[in-house]
Design a protein around this motif. Sequence first.
Motif, PDB file in Angstrom:
ATOM      1  N   ILE A 170       0.864  -1.184   0.000  1.00  0.00           N
ATOM      2  CA  ILE A 170       0.000   0.000   0.000  1.00  0.00           C
ATOM      3  C   ILE A 170       0.893   1.222   0.000  1.00  0.00           C
ATOM      4  CG2 ILE A 170      -1.751   1.308   1.267  1.00  0.00           C
ATOM      5  CD1 ILE A 170      -2.621  -1.431   2.486  1.00  0.00           C
ATOM      6  N   VAL A 171       0.576   2.180  -0.852  1.00  0.00           N
ATOM      7  CA  VAL A 171       1.326   3.429  -0.951  1.00  0.00           C
ATOM      8  C   VAL A 171       0.409   4.569  -0.539  1.00  0.00           C
ATOM      9  CG1 VAL A 171       2.484   5.047  -2.506  1.00  0.00           C
ATOM     10  CG2 VAL A 171       2.851   2.575  -2.760  1.00  0.00           C
ATOM     11  N   LEU A 172       0.862   5.371   0.420  1.00  0.00           N
ATOM     12  CA  LEU A 172       0.119   6.556   0.835  1.00  0.00           C
ATOM     13  C   LEU A 172       0.846   7.769   0.290  1.00  0.00           C
ATOM     14  CD1 LEU A 172      -1.449   7.244   4.324  1.00  0.00           C
ATOM     15  CD2 LEU A 172      -0.338   9.039   3.020  1.00  0.00           C
TER      16      LEU A 172
ATOM     17  N   THR B 143       1.014  -5.906   6.157  1.00  0.00           N
ATOM     18  CA  THR B 143       1.382  -5.746   4.760  1.00  0.00           C
ATOM     19  C   THR B 143       2.506  -4.726   4.587  1.00  0.00           C
ATOM     20  OG1 THR B 143       0.427  -5.462   2.547  1.00  0.00           O
ATOM     21  CG2 THR B 143      -0.193  -3.844   4.201  1.00  0.00           C
ATOM     22  N   ARG B 144       3.044  -4.642   3.399  1.00  0.00           N
ATOM     23  CA  ARG B 144       4.078  -3.657   3.061  1.00  0.00           C
ATOM     24  C   ARG B 144       3.413  -2.307   2.886  1.00  0.00           C
ATOM     25  NH1 ARG B 144       8.016  -1.202   3.372  1.00  0.00           N
ATOM     26  NH2 ARG B 144       9.853  -1.163   2.033  1.00  0.00           N
ATOM     27  N   PHE B 145       3.948  -1.278   3.549  1.00  0.00           N
ATOM     28  CA  PHE B 145       3.333   0.044   3.530  1.00  0.00           C
ATOM     29  C   PHE B 145       4.418   1.093   3.323  1.00  0.00           C
ATOM     30  CE2 PHE B 145       1.131   3.485   6.270  1.00  0.00           C
ATOM     31  CZ  PHE B 145       0.471   4.015   5.171  1.00  0.00           C
ATOM     32  N   VAL B 146       4.249   1.918   2.288  1.00  0.00           N
ATOM     33  CA  VAL B 146       5.194   2.996   1.996  1.00  0.00           C
ATOM     34  C   VAL B 146       4.423   4.306   2.038  1.00  0.00           C
ATOM     35  CG1 VAL B 146       6.835   3.955   0.348  1.00  0.00           C
ATOM     36  CG2 VAL B 146       6.571   1.463   0.537  1.00  0.00           C
ATOM     37  N   ALA B 147       4.903   5.244   2.868  1.00  0.00           N
ATOM     38  CA  ALA B 147       4.181   6.499   3.058  1.00  0.00           C
ATOM     39  C   ALA B 147       5.078   7.684   2.738  1.00  0.00           C
ATOM     40  CB  ALA B 147       3.673   6.609   4.491  1.00  0.00           C
ATOM     41  N   GLU B 148       4.534   8.637   2.005  1.00  0.00           N
ATOM     42  CA  GLU B 148       5.245   9.869   1.694  1.00  0.00           C
ATOM     43  C   GLU B 148       5.108  10.849   2.851  1.00  0.00           C
ATOM     44  OE1 GLU B 148       4.832  13.818  -1.107  1.00  0.00           O
ATOM     45  OE2 GLU B 148       3.431  12.147  -1.364  1.00  0.00           O
TER      46      GLU B 148
ATOM     47  N   ALA C  97       4.502   2.711  15.364  1.00  0.00           N
ATOM     48  CA  ALA C  97       3.932   1.914  16.443  1.00  0.00           C
ATOM     49  C   ALA C  97       3.151   0.708  15.930  1.00  0.00           C
ATOM     50  CB  ALA C  97       3.027   2.784  17.310  1.00  0.00           C
ATOM     51  N   SER C  98       3.075   0.542  14.620  1.00  0.00           N
ATOM     52  CA  SER C  98       2.251  -0.503  14.022  1.00  0.00           C
ATOM     53  C   SER C  98       3.053  -1.767  13.743  1.00  0.00           C
ATOM     54  CB  SER C  98       1.650   0.003  12.704  1.00  0.00           C
ATOM     55  OG  SER C  98       2.643   0.022  11.673  1.00  0.00           O
ATOM     56  N   ASP C  99       2.339  -2.794  13.288  1.00  0.00           N
ATOM     57  CA  ASP C  99       2.967  -4.045  12.869  1.00  0.00           C
ATOM     58  C   ASP C  99       3.226  -4.092  11.369  1.00  0.00           C
ATOM     59  OD1 ASP C  99       2.968  -5.109  15.456  1.00  0.00           O
ATOM     60  OD2 ASP C  99       0.906  -5.826  15.238  1.00  0.00           O
ATOM     61  N   LEU C 100       2.977  -2.993  10.691  1.00  0.00           N
ATOM     62  CA  LEU C 100       3.200  -2.949   9.256  1.00  0.00           C
ATOM     63  C   LEU C 100       4.686  -3.074   8.916  1.00  0.00           C
ATOM     64  CD1 LEU C 100       0.882   0.082   8.448  1.00  0.00           C
ATOM     65  CD2 LEU C 100       0.367  -2.308   7.980  1.00  0.00           C
ATOM     66  N   ARG C 101       4.967  -3.582   7.742  1.00  0.00           N
ATOM     67  CA  ARG C 101       6.335  -3.592   7.213  1.00  0.00           C
ATOM     68  C   ARG C 101       6.525  -2.288   6.440  1.00  0.00           C
ATOM     69  NH1 ARG C 101       6.828  -7.365   3.446  1.00  0.00           N
ATOM     70  NH2 ARG C 101       4.605  -7.771   3.281  1.00  0.00           N
ATOM     71  N   TRP C 102       6.833  -1.239   7.189  1.00  0.00           N
ATOM     72  CA  TRP C 102       6.717   0.116   6.675  1.00  0.00           C
ATOM     73  C   TRP C 102       8.042   0.704   6.205  1.00  0.00           C
ATOM     74  CZ3 TRP C 102       9.758   3.501   9.384  1.00  0.00           C
ATOM     75  CH2 TRP C 102      10.094   3.168  10.718  1.00  0.00           C
TER      76      TRP C 102
ATOM     77  N   ILE D 109      12.642  -1.825   4.846  1.00  0.00           N
ATOM     78  CA  ILE D 109      11.587  -2.063   5.829  1.00  0.00           C
ATOM     79  C   ILE D 109      12.032  -1.529   7.186  1.00  0.00           C
ATOM     80  CG2 ILE D 109      10.328  -3.842   7.110  1.00  0.00           C
ATOM     81  CD1 ILE D 109      10.330  -5.514   4.558  1.00  0.00           C
ATOM     82  N   GLY D 110      11.162  -0.738   7.802  1.00  0.00           N
ATOM     83  CA  GLY D 110      11.468  -0.164   9.102  1.00  0.00           C
ATOM     84  C   GLY D 110      12.387   1.043   9.045  1.00  0.00           C
ATOM     85  N   GLU D 111      12.541   1.639   7.869  1.00  0.00           N
ATOM     86  CA  GLU D 111      13.459   2.764   7.707  1.00  0.00           C
ATOM     87  C   GLU D 111      12.702   4.042   7.338  1.00  0.00           C
ATOM     88  OE1 GLU D 111      16.520   2.718   8.430  1.00  0.00           O
ATOM     89  OE2 GLU D 111      17.280   0.680   8.148  1.00  0.00           O
ATOM     90  N   THR D 112      13.222   5.160   7.820  1.00  0.00           N
ATOM     91  CA  THR D 112      12.780   6.480   7.387  1.00  0.00           C
ATOM     92  C   THR D 112      13.855   7.017   6.450  1.00  0.00           C
ATOM     93  OG1 THR D 112      11.583   6.865   9.447  1.00  0.00           O
ATOM     94  CG2 THR D 112      12.131   8.797   8.126  1.00  0.00           C
TER      95      THR D 112
END
Length: 207
Positions: A67-69, A96-101, A143-148, A198-201
């Motif tokens: 998912i891309v935000l 799930t895999r989550f990528v946020a701008e 704070a989530s369980d997402l693979r962000w 994953i898990g990186e800013t």
Amino acid sequence: MKITVLGASGRIGTLAVREALARGWHVTAVVRSPERLHVASHPRLDVAVHALGDPSLAEALQGRDAIVLAFGARDRRPTTVNADGARAVIAAAGATRFVAESAIGLTTEGDDPFTRFVVKPILGALLRNSFDDLRGMESAIRASDLRWTIVRPPRLTDGPAAGRVRFSTHGALRGGFVISRADVATFLLDAAEDTALIGETVGIARG
């Protein structure tokens, strides 16, 4: 690859949808107003019309590879759109895999003194409401369980893609003041496939 793009009618979201389709991916584009989505109909494109608070939004988020935000920093008005979007994904999408701008303005790590002590304070004051929303989004994601992965671009332009993006997991990049929206869209999709992020800013800038 089967993905959902939140903010698909925005400038970066639209570019991400087009690029994902060009890669052969199946895309669900989530929009509030379908007439604002400037992407030609496509057999691998589904358009889901939802507000972030719709319970049925979960149907557009579950079972995706990523998912891309792509709301990003907005205007000066108070908003919670990014934080609300992140919470909707967290509630519906499991791990799930989550990528946020997000935006590089949220950090001064890696900045030169002028940017740290002059530019960023002014920017933070001008975009206080937007940055507060992005901080809420980032906090919820971490704070989530997402693979962000959180992606922080600098000032955005509408120029053509350079095709080269520098990135760092240690804050801003020296001299990285601008990047095209096209390059941001491409990087968001690349990050969705990059398990090392994953898990990186990630701070990004034009290559």
